[in-house]
Write an enzyme that holds these catalytic residues in place. Structure first.
Site, PDB file in Angstrom:
ATOM      1  N   ARG A 146      -1.202 -20.928  29.594  1.00  0.00           N
ATOM      2  CA  ARG A 146      -1.537 -21.273  28.412  1.00  0.00           C
ATOM      3  C   ARG A 146      -1.593 -22.530  28.148  1.00  0.00           C
ATOM      4  O   ARG A 146      -0.743 -23.275  28.608  1.00  0.00           O
ATOM      5  CB  ARG A 146      -0.275 -20.377  26.794  1.00  0.00           C
ATOM      6  N   LYS A 170       5.977 -17.699  26.802  1.00  0.00           N
ATOM      7  CA  LYS A 170       6.125 -16.747  25.287  1.00  0.00           C
ATOM      8  C   LYS A 170       7.711 -16.401  25.643  1.00  0.00           C
ATOM      9  O   LYS A 170       7.874 -15.603  26.439  1.00  0.00           O
ATOM     10  CB  LYS A 170       5.273 -15.868  25.591  1.00  0.00           C
ATOM     11  N   HIS A 237      -7.919 -21.261  26.922  1.00  0.00           N
ATOM     12  CA  HIS A 237      -8.262 -19.798  27.104  1.00  0.00           C
ATOM     13  C   HIS A 237      -9.023 -19.026  27.988  1.00  0.00           C
ATOM     14  O   HIS A 237      -9.052 -18.169  28.602  1.00  0.00           O
ATOM     15  CB  HIS A 237      -7.894 -19.040  25.933  1.00  0.00           C
ATOM     16  N   ARG A 240      -7.933 -19.596  31.663  1.00  0.00           N
ATOM     17  CA  ARG A 240      -6.614 -18.904  31.395  1.00  0.00           C
ATOM     18  C   ARG A 240      -7.260 -17.608  32.224  1.00  0.00           C
ATOM     19  O   ARG A 240      -7.098 -16.940  32.774  1.00  0.00           O
ATOM     20  CB  ARG A 240      -5.720 -19.020  31.127  1.00  0.00           C
ATOM     21  N   HIS A 263       2.340 -11.524  31.403  1.00  0.00           N
ATOM     22  CA  HIS A 263       2.691 -10.148  29.785  1.00  0.00           C
ATOM     23  C   HIS A 263       3.457  -9.653  30.003  1.00  0.00           C
ATOM     24  O   HIS A 263       4.269  -9.351  31.202  1.00  0.00           O
ATOM     25  CB  HIS A 263       1.216  -9.667  30.564  1.00  0.00           C
ATOM     26  N   TYR A 272      -8.359  -7.783  32.700  1.00  0.00           N
ATOM     27  CA  TYR A 272      -9.270  -7.471  33.267  1.00  0.00           C
ATOM     28  C   TYR A 272      -9.355  -6.763  34.474  1.00  0.00           C
ATOM     29  O   TYR A 272     -10.787  -7.306  34.969  1.00  0.00           O
ATOM     30  CB  TYR A 272      -8.389  -8.933  34.200  1.00  0.00           C
TER      31      TYR A 272
END
Length: 299
Positions: A146, A170, A237, A240, A263, A272
């Site tokens: 990220r 995150k 992004h 990514r 994630h 995806y």
């Protein structure tokens, strides 16, 4: 109501250690709720009810807010009320049972493999900015970082001998990612030039004055590389997304891609699989003898 909001934002900043970007997103969402409460003469957070939020969500939806934005707004409200309940300031959550209107899920934009190679295989001048930018681009694509993870990257998180980078993602979750050979080469070419700039701290990516590059500076350099090499706008992004899609296309291992991306929910990673299907459909349409039937001219 503003006082409670200010206390909540301070809690997010100090206790939860949220980034400035995340704090800004919470602030934007909850400012909308506060403005609505002031307009509707709702005196305090105890008085905000589910019917009020349903009205606000419907109003925002009519004004063109996406389903994703509205879902985030509801999530922000839930976070606020968790805090208010913990502090004994409220005993309910008006967002309970509410959901954003369903919308068509937008697929992320990405580069196909040939375009990614075109971006990364262009000639690199042996100077500070060119070597730094090449290392950033290679690392974005090699490891799926990220923007915030790359900006916050320090030297002690890199182990080029082992081909690994440790990033803080995150929720302050640390994950260990592989660094491909091309990215390692680009970093090895960049790091000696970085040292010559007299870095102010351990940041991997710095400007010519020795200070850590900020998110906007990185976005600008990536955008300029996209225009120069591909004739298109490019943002971090997209690299990514390209990393994830190309890896899934080759491996078909959704769970591993989820772990590499960091994630929490595999549902986020499944987007995806739709991109991979799009690619397979294009191959089928182009290659299969009966994919596109010629119109029958006989009468």
């Amino acid at each position: 109501m503003q006082n409670e909001l200010d206390a909540y934002f301070e809690y997010l900043r100090s206790a939860r250690q949220l980034s400035g970007h995340s704090l800004d997103a919470y602030r934007r969402d909850l400012d909308k709720v506060l403005t609505y409460c002031e307009r509707e003469r709702i005196a305090g957070w105890r008085d905000l009810q589910g019917r009020h939020l349903r009205h606000l969500i419907a109003e925002q939806h009519r004004q063109g807010q996406s389903s994703r934005s509205l879902a985030r707004l509801l999530s922000s409200v839930r976070g606020l009320y968790r805090y208010l309940n913990q502090e004994g300031l409220c005993e309910h959550d008006p967002a309970t049972g509410l959901s954003a209107p369903k919308g068509e899920r937008r697929l992320p934009r990405l580069l196909d493999t040939d375009r990614a190679m075109q971006l990364l295989d262009g000639g690199v001048e042996d100077d500070f900015i060119a070597r730094r930018d090449q290392a950033m681009l290679e690392l974005f694509y090699s490891s799926g970082l990220r923007l915030s993870e790359l900006v916050g990257l320090n030297l002690d998180q890199l182990d080029l001998a082992a081909g690994l980078v440790r990033v803080l993602g995150k929720g302050n979750k640390v994950r260990e990612l592989p660094v491909g050979s091309k990215a390692r080469e680009a970093l090895q070419a960049w790091l000696p030039l970085r040292t010559l700039a007299g870095p102010a701290d351990g940041a991997v990516f710095i400007g010519q004055q020795g200070r850590r590059l900020g998110a906007r500076a990185v976005q600008l350099r990536v955008r300029q590389a996209g225009v120069r090499e591909l004739g298109q706008h490019l943002h971090p992004h997209m690299l990514r997304h390209s990393f994830a899609s190309h890896l899934l296309e080759s491996s078909q291992d959704l769970r591993s891609v989820q772990e590499l991306l960091g994630h929490a929910d595999i549902g986020t990673t499944q987007i995806y699989t739709h991109l991979d299907f799009q690619h397979l459909a294009k191959v089928y349409d182009h290659a299969h003898p009966r994919a596109k039937r010629k119109q029958d001219t006989d009468t």
